[in-house]
Motif scaffolding. Structure first.
Motif, mmCIF file in Angstrom:
data_model
loop_
_atom_site.group_PDB
_atom_site.id
_atom_site.type_symbol
_atom_site.label_atom_id
_atom_site.label_comp_id
_atom_site.label_asym_id
_atom_site.label_seq_id
_atom_site.Cartn_x
_atom_site.Cartn_y
_atom_site.Cartn_z
ATOM 1 N N GLY A 87 39.854 29.642 -17.824
ATOM 2 C CA GLY A 87 39.278 30.694 -17.008
ATOM 3 C C GLY A 87 37.937 31.220 -17.464
ATOM 4 N N VAL A 88 37.403 30.735 -18.586
ATOM 5 C CA VAL A 88 36.056 31.152 -18.998
ATOM 6 C C VAL A 88 35.033 30.618 -17.997
ATOM 7 C CG1 VAL A 88 34.262 30.894 -20.766
ATOM 8 C CG2 VAL A 88 36.623 31.374 -21.437
ATOM 9 N N LYS A 121 37.169 27.923 -3.265
ATOM 10 C CA LYS A 121 38.087 28.262 -4.347
ATOM 11 C C LYS A 121 37.346 28.337 -5.673
ATOM 12 C CE LYS A 121 42.600 26.631 -6.078
ATOM 13 N NZ LYS A 121 43.589 25.541 -5.941
ATOM 14 N N ILE A 122 37.743 29.280 -6.531
ATOM 15 C CA ILE A 122 37.202 29.382 -7.887
ATOM 16 C C ILE A 122 38.355 29.434 -8.882
ATOM 17 C CG2 ILE A 122 35.043 30.516 -7.232
ATOM 18 C CD1 ILE A 122 36.415 33.165 -8.147
ATOM 19 N N LEU A 123 38.030 29.207 -10.152
ATOM 20 C CA LEU A 123 39.028 29.266 -11.237
ATOM 21 C C LEU A 123 40.216 28.351 -10.929
ATOM 22 C CD1 LEU A 123 38.982 33.144 -11.773
ATOM 23 C CD2 LEU A 123 37.986 31.455 -13.311
ATOM 24 N N GLN A 124 39.917 27.163 -10.442
ATOM 25 C CA GLN A 124 40.960 26.302 -9.887
ATOM 26 C C GLN A 124 42.048 25.888 -10.883
ATOM 27 O OE1 GLN A 124 39.481 23.194 -7.412
ATOM 28 N NE2 GLN A 124 41.399 22.071 -7.357
ATOM 29 N N PRO A 125 41.722 25.336 -12.069
ATOM 30 C CA PRO A 125 42.803 24.819 -12.919
ATOM 31 C C PRO A 125 43.480 25.879 -13.782
ATOM 32 C CG PRO A 125 40.693 24.305 -13.914
ATOM 33 C CD PRO A 125 40.403 25.020 -12.624
ATOM 34 N N TRP A 126 42.950 27.088 -13.796
ATOM 35 C CA TRP A 126 43.533 28.153 -14.628
ATOM 36 C C TRP A 126 44.550 28.946 -13.807
ATOM 37 C CZ3 TRP A 126 41.436 33.650 -15.100
ATOM 38 C CH2 TRP A 126 42.156 34.375 -16.063
ATOM 39 N N ALA A 127 45.736 29.166 -14.396
ATOM 40 C CA ALA A 127 46.754 30.004 -13.762
ATOM 41 C C ALA A 127 46.962 29.614 -12.302
ATOM 42 C CB ALA A 127 46.348 31.482 -13.880
ATOM 43 N N GLN A 128 47.451 28.411 -12.097
ATOM 44 C CA GLN A 128 47.446 27.823 -10.760
ATOM 45 C C GLN A 128 48.466 28.414 -9.794
ATOM 46 O OE1 GLN A 128 46.985 23.444 -10.613
ATOM 47 N NE2 GLN A 128 46.715 23.517 -12.818
ATOM 48 N N ALA A 140 39.906 38.609 -10.790
ATOM 49 C CA ALA A 140 39.323 38.351 -9.464
ATOM 50 C C ALA A 140 39.074 39.655 -8.718
ATOM 51 C CB ALA A 140 40.247 37.443 -8.658
ATOM 52 N N ILE A 141 40.005 40.598 -8.804
ATOM 53 C CA ILE A 141 39.834 41.886 -8.136
ATOM 54 C C ILE A 141 38.606 42.611 -8.684
ATOM 55 C CG2 ILE A 141 40.856 44.169 -7.772
ATOM 56 C CD1 ILE A 141 43.617 42.780 -7.838
ATOM 57 N N LYS A 142 38.434 42.596 -9.988
ATOM 58 C CA LYS A 142 37.267 43.255 -10.589
ATOM 59 C C LYS A 142 35.969 42.568 -10.172
ATOM 60 C CE LYS A 142 39.636 45.174 -14.635
ATOM 61 N NZ LYS A 142 39.721 45.195 -16.125
ATOM 62 N N ASP A 143 35.969 41.229 -10.117
ATOM 63 C CA ASP A 143 34.774 40.500 -9.685
ATOM 64 C C ASP A 143 34.417 40.850 -8.242
ATOM 65 O OD1 ASP A 143 34.508 39.279 -12.131
ATOM 66 O OD2 ASP A 143 35.415 37.374 -11.509
ATOM 67 N N PHE A 144 35.414 40.874 -7.349
ATOM 68 C CA PHE A 144 35.151 41.178 -5.944
ATOM 69 C C PHE A 144 34.632 42.609 -5.782
ATOM 70 C CE2 PHE A 144 38.828 38.064 -4.902
ATOM 71 C CZ PHE A 144 37.974 36.979 -5.080
ATOM 72 N N ASN A 145 35.144 43.532 -6.594
ATOM 73 C CA ASN A 145 34.693 44.920 -6.518
ATOM 74 C C ASN A 145 33.231 45.040 -6.938
ATOM 75 O OD1 ASN A 145 35.002 47.712 -6.063
ATOM 76 N ND2 ASN A 145 35.472 48.080 -8.215
ATOM 77 N N ARG A 146 32.855 44.335 -8.012
ATOM 78 C CA ARG A 146 31.458 44.360 -8.443
ATOM 79 C C ARG A 146 30.534 43.745 -7.395
ATOM 80 N NH1 ARG A 146 33.521 43.590 -13.963
ATOM 81 N NH2 ARG A 146 33.826 41.385 -13.506
ATOM 82 N N GLU A 147 31.042 42.773 -6.646
ATOM 83 C CA GLU A 147 30.256 42.121 -5.595
ATOM 84 C C GLU A 147 30.300 42.893 -4.278
ATOM 85 O OE1 GLU A 147 31.904 38.215 -5.432
ATOM 86 O OE2 GLU A 147 31.452 37.807 -7.535
ATOM 87 N N GLU A 148 31.054 44.018 -4.262
ATOM 88 C CA GLU A 148 31.163 44.896 -3.098
ATOM 89 C C GLU A 148 31.698 44.163 -1.871
ATOM 90 O OE1 GLU A 148 27.439 46.903 -2.543
ATOM 91 O OE2 GLU A 148 27.536 47.892 -4.494
ATOM 92 N N LEU A 149 32.702 43.322 -2.108
ATOM 93 C CA LEU A 149 33.316 42.561 -1.021
ATOM 94 C C LEU A 149 34.606 43.221 -0.551
ATOM 95 C CD1 LEU A 149 33.043 38.883 -2.336
ATOM 96 C CD2 LEU A 149 31.552 40.015 -0.702
ATOM 97 N N PRO A 150 34.866 43.259 0.753
ATOM 98 C CA PRO A 150 36.230 43.561 1.202
ATOM 99 C C PRO A 150 37.172 42.490 0.647
ATOM 100 C CG PRO A 150 34.677 43.469 3.043
ATOM 101 C CD PRO A 150 33.957 42.928 1.857
ATOM 102 N N MET A 151 38.432 42.821 0.516
ATOM 103 C CA MET A 151 39.366 41.872 -0.103
ATOM 104 C C MET A 151 40.627 41.749 0.734
ATOM 105 S SD MET A 151 40.881 41.821 -3.997
ATOM 106 C CE MET A 151 41.503 43.509 -3.892
ATOM 107 N N MET A 152 41.111 40.510 0.830
ATOM 108 C CA MET A 152 42.391 40.247 1.465
ATOM 109 C C MET A 152 43.337 39.621 0.451
ATOM 110 S SD MET A 152 42.030 39.248 5.434
ATOM 111 C CE MET A 152 43.780 39.611 5.506
ATOM 112 N N ILE A 153 44.509 40.205 0.323
ATOM 113 C CA ILE A 153 45.548 39.682 -0.565
ATOM 114 C C ILE A 153 46.700 39.199 0.310
ATOM 115 C CG2 ILE A 153 47.168 40.199 -2.420
ATOM 116 C CD1 ILE A 153 45.264 42.364 -3.383
ATOM 117 N N PHE A 154 46.986 37.913 0.229
ATOM 118 C CA PHE A 154 48.130 37.349 0.950
ATOM 119 C C PHE A 154 49.329 37.410 0.000
ATOM 120 C CE2 PHE A 154 44.400 35.758 3.003
ATOM 121 C CZ PHE A 154 44.720 35.707 4.356
#
Length: 301
Positions: free
Chosen positions: A64-65, A147-154, A214-228
């Motif tokens: 995940g780095v 998709k990002i962070l693909q092979p980490w915590a799949q 991921a939630i922290k990254d999206f918040n810094r990018e000021e994106l709305p977020m959808m969690i399925f």
């Protein structure tokens, strides 16, 4: 900040890469807090043969780095620009909304099933299994999910997509069992490669941490977020408790509390949200910004 590692980052350079938060790594590059030669001197013997063995993509992409990898510099720059296309020009500016030929009032043609399925089918759509010339449309604009962070915590899928041209952060859940590989350490003669099975619809320590990050990254990018949402709970065995699943689960609550953009939590058909998993995504955590919706075929408790 988006950083692209093109050759090698050793010592303080490795920490600067991680502090950038979002990293794209070229396949033949490496990220090492300490070089292989210096580490061999500390160990008093020749154990590691190259810096790539310690900090190549087989390590940094899997833990995940590194968020994404690329074959060359040109492709890396393209991915950075593509990534930036989802973000506002400056902090507090409007989101970059693109015109799309994919209307927001169309039907979502792919419907999840009780059997395990690829969550990307729900997000991006897929070829119709009965007619290869037709495309079953998913939730977001056609092929807009990256998709990002693909092979980490799949067991958790994260990325960015567009809905009616509006960029959004996306968190989804894998329903299939996945494998996590822990490599053997050449410095420890007793170590060996381990392959661990991780059940779908369960938060493990790594996937809980991935969700919070991921939630922290999206918040810094000021994106709305959808969690399925489709979690049966947290993995609470002795090993997972030792690996700090409780701490990383609480990180999710912390990240949602600090979120300043709209958060839409959707429980898809045949999905489940139970026990401790419900607790960490309950809309009362951040009632100003969070809303929850559930399909009539979903199950919660």
């Amino acid at each position: 900040m988006n950083l692209k590692v093109t050759c090698r980052a050793i010592g303080i350079g490795a920490y600067l890469v991680r502090l950038g938060q979002r990293t794209i790594q070229v396949e033949n590059s490496h990220i090492n807090p300490i070089g292989a030669g210096a580490l061999n001197k500390v160990l008093g013997k020749e154990v590691y043969t190259s810096n790539n063995q310690l900090g190549g993509i087989q390590i940094m992409y899997s833990n995940g780095v590194t968020h994404d990898v690329t074959t060359d510099d040109f492709d890396g720059v393209y991915k950075i620009i593509q990534w930036l296309s989802y973000m506002p020009k400056c902090k507090g500016f409007p989101l970059p909304i693109l015109e799309t030929g994919d209307p927001i009032d169309r039907e979502v043609e792919f419907v999840p099933t009780k059997a395990p399925y690829d969550p990307r089918w729900m997000l991006n759509g897929r070829q119709n299994p009965d007619d290869k010339n037709c495309w079953q449309k998913g939730f977001f604009d056609h092929k807009s999910f990256h998709k990002i962070l693909q092979p980490w915590a799949q067991t958790v899928v994260t990325g960015r997509a567009r809905l009616g041209g509006i960029p959004v952060g996306v968190i989804c859940v894998k329903t299939r069992t996945v494998e996590m590989t822990i490599p053997a350490d050449p410095a420890n003669l007793d170590s060996e490669t381990k392959v661990i099975q991780q059940a779908g619809q369960v938060w493990f320590p790594d996937s809980a941490y991935k969700t919070a990050q991921a939630i922290k990254d999206f918040n810094r990018e000021e994106l709305p977020m959808m969690i399925f949402a489709n979690w049966r709970g947290f993995s609470g065995g002795m090993k997972d408790m030792h690996d700090q699943v409780l701490k990383f689960g609480s990180y999710i609550v912390d990240a949602l509390t600090e979120y300043n953009q709209p958060i839409m939590i959707y429980i898809p058909p045949y999905a489940e949200l139970r026990g401790g998993a419900w607790v960490v995504v309950d809309p009362t955590i951040n009632p100003t910004h969070m809303e929850m919706y559930a399909d009539k075929l979903s199950r919660t408790s």
